[in-house]
Write a protein that holds these residues in place. Structure first.
Motif, PDB file in Angstrom:
ATOM      1  N   VAL A  91       0.848  -1.194   0.000  1.00  0.00           N
ATOM      2  CA  VAL A  91       0.000   0.000   0.000  1.00  0.00           C
ATOM      3  C   VAL A  91       0.885   1.245   0.000  1.00  0.00           C
ATOM      4  O   VAL A  91       1.873   1.321   0.746  1.00  0.00           O
ATOM      5  CB  VAL A  91      -0.927   0.033   1.237  1.00  0.00           C
ATOM      6  CG1 VAL A  91      -1.861   1.247   1.178  1.00  0.00           C
ATOM      7  CG2 VAL A  91      -1.729  -1.255   1.340  1.00  0.00           C
ATOM      8  N   ALA A  92       0.542   2.224  -0.834  1.00  0.00           N
ATOM      9  CA  ALA A  92       1.306   3.468  -0.930  1.00  0.00           C
ATOM     10  C   ALA A  92       0.402   4.669  -0.680  1.00  0.00           C
ATOM     11  O   ALA A  92      -0.818   4.609  -0.897  1.00  0.00           O
ATOM     12  CB  ALA A  92       1.969   3.605  -2.303  1.00  0.00           C
ATOM     13  N   LEU A  93       1.018   5.753  -0.245  1.00  0.00           N
ATOM     14  CA  LEU A  93       0.332   7.032  -0.089  1.00  0.00           C
ATOM     15  C   LEU A  93       0.996   8.030  -1.024  1.00  0.00           C
ATOM     16  O   LEU A  93       2.214   8.225  -0.974  1.00  0.00           O
ATOM     17  CB  LEU A  93       0.429   7.523   1.360  1.00  0.00           C
ATOM     18  CG  LEU A  93      -0.154   8.904   1.653  1.00  0.00           C
ATOM     19  CD1 LEU A  93      -1.666   8.915   1.428  1.00  0.00           C
ATOM     20  CD2 LEU A  93       0.176   9.340   3.089  1.00  0.00           C
ATOM     21  N   ASP A  94       0.195   8.663  -1.873  1.00  0.00           N
ATOM     22  CA  ASP A  94       0.672   9.660  -2.829  1.00  0.00           C
ATOM     23  C   ASP A  94       0.333  11.042  -2.272  1.00  0.00           C
ATOM     24  O   ASP A  94      -0.819  11.474  -2.291  1.00  0.00           O
ATOM     25  CB  ASP A  94      -0.015   9.421  -4.181  1.00  0.00           C
ATOM     26  CG  ASP A  94       0.468  10.358  -5.280  1.00  0.00           C
ATOM     27  OD1 ASP A  94       1.292  11.244  -4.995  1.00  0.00           O
ATOM     28  OD2 ASP A  94       0.003  10.209  -6.433  1.00  0.00           O
ATOM     29  N   CYS A  95       1.357  11.731  -1.766  1.00  0.00           N
ATOM     30  CA  CYS A  95       1.157  13.027  -1.112  1.00  0.00           C
ATOM     31  C   CYS A  95       1.270  14.170  -2.116  1.00  0.00           C
ATOM     32  O   CYS A  95       2.225  14.228  -2.903  1.00  0.00           O
ATOM     33  CB  CYS A  95       2.187  13.228  -0.008  1.00  0.00           C
ATOM     34  SG  CYS A  95       2.078  12.039   1.334  1.00  0.00           S
ATOM     35  N   GLY A  96       0.307  15.087  -2.060  1.00  0.00           N
ATOM     36  CA  GLY A  96       0.269  16.153  -3.048  1.00  0.00           C
ATOM     37  C   GLY A  96       0.029  15.558  -4.418  1.00  0.00           C
ATOM     38  O   GLY A  96       0.703  15.882  -5.399  1.00  0.00           O
ATOM     39  N   SER A  97      -0.973  14.686  -4.483  1.00  0.00           N
ATOM     40  CA  SER A  97      -1.172  13.819  -5.654  1.00  0.00           C
ATOM     41  C   SER A  97      -1.601  14.553  -6.909  1.00  0.00           C
ATOM     42  O   SER A  97      -1.512  14.005  -8.012  1.00  0.00           O
ATOM     43  CB  SER A  97      -2.211  12.749  -5.327  1.00  0.00           C
ATOM     44  OG  SER A  97      -3.466  13.363  -5.045  1.00  0.00           O
ATOM     45  N   GLY A  98      -2.099  15.783  -6.760  1.00  0.00           N
ATOM     46  CA  GLY A  98      -2.544  16.502  -7.946  1.00  0.00           C
ATOM     47  C   GLY A  98      -3.638  15.745  -8.670  1.00  0.00           C
ATOM     48  O   GLY A  98      -4.602  15.274  -8.062  1.00  0.00           O
ATOM     49  N   VAL A  99      -3.486  15.580  -9.969  1.00  0.00           N
ATOM     50  CA  VAL A  99      -4.498  14.915 -10.791  1.00  0.00           C
ATOM     51  C   VAL A  99      -4.278  13.403 -10.871  1.00  0.00           C
ATOM     52  O   VAL A  99      -4.852  12.725 -11.724  1.00  0.00           O
ATOM     53  CB  VAL A  99      -4.538  15.524 -12.210  1.00  0.00           C
ATOM     54  CG1 VAL A  99      -4.950  16.995 -12.155  1.00  0.00           C
ATOM     55  CG2 VAL A  99      -3.194  15.361 -12.923  1.00  0.00           C
ATOM     56  N   GLY A 100      -3.445  12.869  -9.997  1.00  0.00           N
ATOM     57  CA  GLY A 100      -3.192  11.429  -9.976  1.00  0.00           C
ATOM     58  C   GLY A 100      -2.121  10.980 -10.944  1.00  0.00           C
ATOM     59  O   GLY A 100      -2.020   9.789 -11.256  1.00  0.00           O
ATOM     60  N   ARG A 101      -1.301  11.906 -11.385  1.00  0.00           N
ATOM     61  CA  ARG A 101      -0.276  11.610 -12.404  1.00  0.00           C
ATOM     62  C   ARG A 101       0.675  10.500 -11.954  1.00  0.00           C
ATOM     63  O   ARG A 101       0.927   9.532 -12.717  1.00  0.00           O
ATOM     64  CB  ARG A 101       0.518  12.893 -12.697  1.00  0.00           C
ATOM     65  CG  ARG A 101       1.605  12.755 -13.737  1.00  0.00           C
ATOM     66  CD  ARG A 101       2.375  14.059 -13.867  1.00  0.00           C
ATOM     67  NE  ARG A 101       3.186  14.328 -12.688  1.00  0.00           N
ATOM     68  CZ  ARG A 101       4.435  13.874 -12.515  1.00  0.00           C
ATOM     69  NH1 ARG A 101       5.006  13.130 -13.449  1.00  0.00           N
ATOM     70  NH2 ARG A 101       5.100  14.174 -11.427  1.00  0.00           N
ATOM     71  N   ILE A 102       1.212  10.590 -10.761  1.00  0.00           N
ATOM     72  CA  ILE A 102       2.198   9.612 -10.289  1.00  0.00           C
ATOM     73  C   ILE A 102       1.527   8.287  -9.953  1.00  0.00           C
ATOM     74  O   ILE A 102       2.058   7.214 -10.261  1.00  0.00           O
ATOM     75  CB  ILE A 102       2.970  10.166  -9.078  1.00  0.00           C
ATOM     76  CG1 ILE A 102       3.741  11.422  -9.480  1.00  0.00           C
ATOM     77  CG2 ILE A 102       3.930   9.129  -8.519  1.00  0.00           C
ATOM     78  CD1 ILE A 102       4.292  12.221  -8.318  1.00  0.00           C
ATOM     79  N   THR A 103       0.360   8.356  -9.351  1.00  0.00           N
ATOM     80  CA  THR A 103      -0.374   7.119  -9.057  1.00  0.00           C
ATOM     81  C   THR A 103      -0.683   6.364 -10.348  1.00  0.00           C
ATOM     82  O   THR A 103      -0.438   5.159 -10.452  1.00  0.00           O
ATOM     83  CB  THR A 103      -1.682   7.433  -8.310  1.00  0.00           C
ATOM     84  OG1 THR A 103      -1.361   7.935  -7.003  1.00  0.00           O
ATOM     85  CG2 THR A 103      -2.539   6.191  -8.160  1.00  0.00           C
ATOM     86  N   LYS A 104      -1.198   7.069 -11.338  1.00  0.00           N
ATOM     87  CA  LYS A 104      -1.615   6.413 -12.588  1.00  0.00           C
ATOM     88  C   LYS A 104      -0.432   5.839 -13.358  1.00  0.00           C
ATOM     89  O   LYS A 104      -0.500   4.711 -13.875  1.00  0.00           O
ATOM     90  CB  LYS A 104      -2.366   7.412 -13.467  1.00  0.00           C
ATOM     91  CG  LYS A 104      -2.830   6.833 -14.798  1.00  0.00           C
ATOM     92  CD  LYS A 104      -3.643   7.847 -15.596  1.00  0.00           C
ATOM     93  CE  LYS A 104      -4.131   7.239 -16.908  1.00  0.00           C
ATOM     94  NZ  LYS A 104      -4.969   8.190 -17.671  1.00  0.00           N
ATOM     95  N   ASN A 105       0.653   6.603 -13.444  1.00  0.00           N
ATOM     96  CA  ASN A 105       1.774   6.197 -14.292  1.00  0.00           C
ATOM     97  C   ASN A 105       2.816   5.332 -13.596  1.00  0.00           C
ATOM     98  O   ASN A 105       3.649   4.721 -14.250  1.00  0.00           O
ATOM     99  CB  ASN A 105       2.461   7.444 -14.856  1.00  0.00           C
ATOM    100  CG  ASN A 105       1.575   8.192 -15.830  1.00  0.00           C
ATOM    101  OD1 ASN A 105       1.149   7.659 -16.849  1.00  0.00           O
ATOM    102  ND2 ASN A 105       1.270   9.440 -15.512  1.00  0.00           N
TER     103      ASN A 105
END
Length: 276
Positions: A91-105
């Protein structure tokens, strides 16, 4: 260590304390500090909710950024978490995720669940939409938190990796320390932080428009020491336009890395080390 700096209008500061005193007032002056954060969010609320928008018109650097991050992440996962096991639920936490760019890619390909935290509502709405058809039953965006990082407390021992990229420049020094102190207890055994941020050549650079501060490498390391975190590994981001700030990745752990005997081996420079 005193850190000198400059703002985007050319004003020089003899220390970070002097700059923070001017920007957020004396300790206990919550009104001015609240306005600092409100102005930062207001700036991003005026930005298009797209990859190009969150990257400041440099959407074309997305591929290089993701490639650099993936190389770094794969090594860390292998050394810290995976160890040949294939049935782990990561499980990861994406901080300051914006539009999900890092999560998606990136993150959704390596983690079974990814939580996103972002203070700008329109960005988080775009992230939900962008991630709706991404991933699978076993790799998915799980939770979306519309909360400023300085006010966010992650769930205890939920995360293997807490990814913090291009967002803590908006936090004051004290709020960075407070966030990491809260978040340390949210990592599972073996878990770690990744901080990926712009670097000033020296001291700091304050952006008066978006209310952010670009810190130097020594400045960051000073803050990490205050957080009680240990520097596990670092990597410079390559392939970005020369007119942009340099970008560095830091892997940080709560546990003390094992002592490593100094040798002239090529591999020794990549071993864990305590921040000095």
């Amino acid at each position: 260590m005193e850190v000198c700096g400059v703002d985007s209008e050319g004003k020089e500061f003899n220390s970070a304390k002097e700059m923070w005193r001017e920007e957020i007032g004396e300790e206990g002056d919550e009104t001015k500090k609240t306005q600092w954060y409100r102005d930062g969010v207001s700036y991003w609320e005026g930005v298009e909710a797209s990859v190009d928008g969150v990257l400041g018109g440099y959407g074309h650097v997305n591929d290089a950024d993701i490639i650099g991050s993936e190389v770094f992440l794969k090594i860390l996962l292998q050394e810290r978490l995976v160890n040949g096991e294939t049935n782990q639920h990561l499980v990861a936490l994406d901080c300051g995720s914006g539009v999900g760019r890092i999560t998606k890619n990136l993150l959704i390909r390596y983690f079974n669940e990814v939580d996103l935290v972002e203070p700008v509502a329109q960005f988080l709405d775009a992230a939900r939409e962008n991630l709706a058809s991404t991933g699978s039953v076993t790799h998915k965006a799980a939770n979306f938190f519309c909360v400023p990082l300085q006010e966010f407390t992650p769930a205890d021992q939920r995360y293997d990796v807490i990814w913090v990229q291009w967002c803590i420049g908006h936090l004051t020094d004290d709020d960075i320390v407070s966030f990491f102190n809260r978040a340390k207890g949210c990592l599972k055994p073996g878990g770690f932080f990744v901080v990926k941020e712009n670097l000033a050549k020296q001291g700091f650079v304050l952006d008066k428009e978006d209310r952010s501060i670009t810190r130097s490498d020594p400045y960051f390391k000073q803050l990490f020491r205050r957080c009680g975190l240990h520097l596990y590994q670092t990597k410079d981001q390559k392939g970005l336009p020369k007119e942009l700030f340099a970008v560095k990745m830091y892997a940080l752990t709560v546990d003390t890395p094992p002592k490593v005997h100094r040798t002239r081996s090529k591999t020794s420079s990549n071993r864990p080390q305590i921040i000095k």
